[in-house]
Design an enzyme around this catalytic site. Structure first.
Site, PDB file in Angstrom:
ATOM      1  N   CYS A   1       4.980  -5.035  -5.554  1.00  0.00           N
ATOM      2  CA  CYS A   1       5.589  -5.884  -4.365  1.00  0.00           C
ATOM      3  C   CYS A   1       7.694  -5.497  -4.492  1.00  0.00           C
ATOM      4  O   CYS A   1       7.821  -5.705  -6.210  1.00  0.00           O
ATOM      5  CB  CYS A   1       6.485  -7.490  -4.246  1.00  0.00           C
ATOM      6  SG  CYS A   1       7.126  -7.854  -3.309  1.00  0.00           S
TER       7      CYS A   1
ATOM      8  N   CYS B   1      10.070  -8.762  -5.630  1.00  0.00           N
ATOM      9  CA  CYS B   1       9.428  -9.297  -7.081  1.00  0.00           C
ATOM     10  C   CYS B   1       8.565  -9.446  -7.681  1.00  0.00           C
ATOM     11  O   CYS B   1       8.356  -9.835  -8.540  1.00  0.00           O
ATOM     12  CB  CYS B   1       8.858 -11.527  -5.766  1.00  0.00           C
ATOM     13  SG  CYS B   1       7.261 -11.166  -5.534  1.00  0.00           S
TER      14      CYS B   1
ATOM     15  N   CYS C   1       3.402 -10.093   0.691  1.00  0.00           N
ATOM     16  CA  CYS C   1       3.271 -10.410   0.030  1.00  0.00           C
ATOM     17  C   CYS C   1       3.082 -11.714  -0.297  1.00  0.00           C
ATOM     18  O   CYS C   1       3.750 -13.026  -0.144  1.00  0.00           O
ATOM     19  CB  CYS C   1       4.758 -10.193  -0.923  1.00  0.00           C
ATOM     20  SG  CYS C   1       4.515 -10.820  -2.723  1.00  0.00           S
TER      21      CYS C   1
ATOM     22  N   CYS D   1       6.659 -13.620  -2.624  1.00  0.00           N
ATOM     23  CA  CYS D   1       8.267 -13.868  -2.050  1.00  0.00           C
ATOM     24  C   CYS D   1       7.868 -13.603  -0.280  1.00  0.00           C
ATOM     25  O   CYS D   1       8.846 -14.507   0.520  1.00  0.00           O
ATOM     26  CB  CYS D   1       9.309 -13.242  -2.576  1.00  0.00           C
ATOM     27  SG  CYS D   1       8.230 -10.871  -1.804  1.00  0.00           S
TER      28      CYS D   1
ATOM     29  N   CYS E   1      -2.275  -1.385   6.202  1.00  0.00           N
ATOM     30  CA  CYS E   1      -1.093  -0.243   6.810  1.00  0.00           C
ATOM     31  C   CYS E   1       0.205  -0.418   6.084  1.00  0.00           C
ATOM     32  O   CYS E   1       0.509  -1.766   6.631  1.00  0.00           O
ATOM     33  CB  CYS E   1      -1.063   0.220   8.083  1.00  0.00           C
ATOM     34  SG  CYS E   1       0.411   1.383   9.231  1.00  0.00           S
TER      35      CYS E   1
END
Length: 187
Positions: free
Chosen positions: A100, A103, A149, A152, A172
């Protein structure tokens, strides 16, 4: 004159919806610019399992704006979508993992990435079942599955049931919501 404006509006809406189905992801932001702060506790489905997870990366809107680029902020915090075929990871196939951008949480491994020809990086499976969370997205007059995510809450993209085996799923993903960690840099 009013009929011509109505006609142009209907053509624009029809084109937008058609592009959404054609490319598989929304070409516009689906949330207002002042999206609410992420909750400290999140409920979501991971596969078929209902999950409740504490958010360990809770930041204020100002902190997110300072940390992220404007493009990352629009996608990760406001549920926006980058233009198709514009992301740096669409045709990127080096060995490693994708984390991510907000984070650093591990989301995908490169061996699950495939070319969906949608214009966005696509994966058939997250790093593990708890790496991402899913929620219902009914923007643009259709119902889709958004994924984010699990650490976060940052918006990553949408999941579609048209991916390859073994999962049959296509995650996607917006390139701007990812950072790549090469295999050589992994511990």
């Amino acid at each position: 004159m009013k009929n011509k404006k109505l006609y142009m509006f209907l053509v624009a809406v029809t084109t937008l919806v058609s592009l959404t189905f054609l490319f598989g992801c929304s070409p516009v932001s689906s949330a207002p610019a002042s999206a609410p702060k992420q909750k400290a506790v999140r409920e979501y489905f991971a596969g078929e399992q209902f999950m409740i997870e504490k958010d360990h990366t809770q930041k204020s809107d100002a902190e997110w704006r300072e940390q992220l680029t404007p493009e990352q902020y629009e996608v990760l915090r406001n549920h926006g979508t980058e233009r198709p075929f514009s992301g740096q990871y669409d045709h990127f196939y080096k060995p490693g993992r994708y984390v991510c951008a907000a984070c650093g949480h591990t989301l995908f491994y490169s061996d699950t990435k495939f070319d969906s020809k949608s214009g966005w990086p696509s994966f058939y499976s997250p790093a593990d079942k708890a790496a991402v969370g899913e929620s219902k997205d009914s923007s643009l007059g259709m119902v889709r599955t958004e994924f984010h995510c699990a650490k976060c809450g940052g918006h990553l993209g949408h999941v579609f049931p048209d991916g390859p085996a073994p999962s049959g799923l296509r995650y996607c993903t917006n390139s701007v919501s990812l950072k790549f960690v090469p295999e050589s840099d992994q511990q």
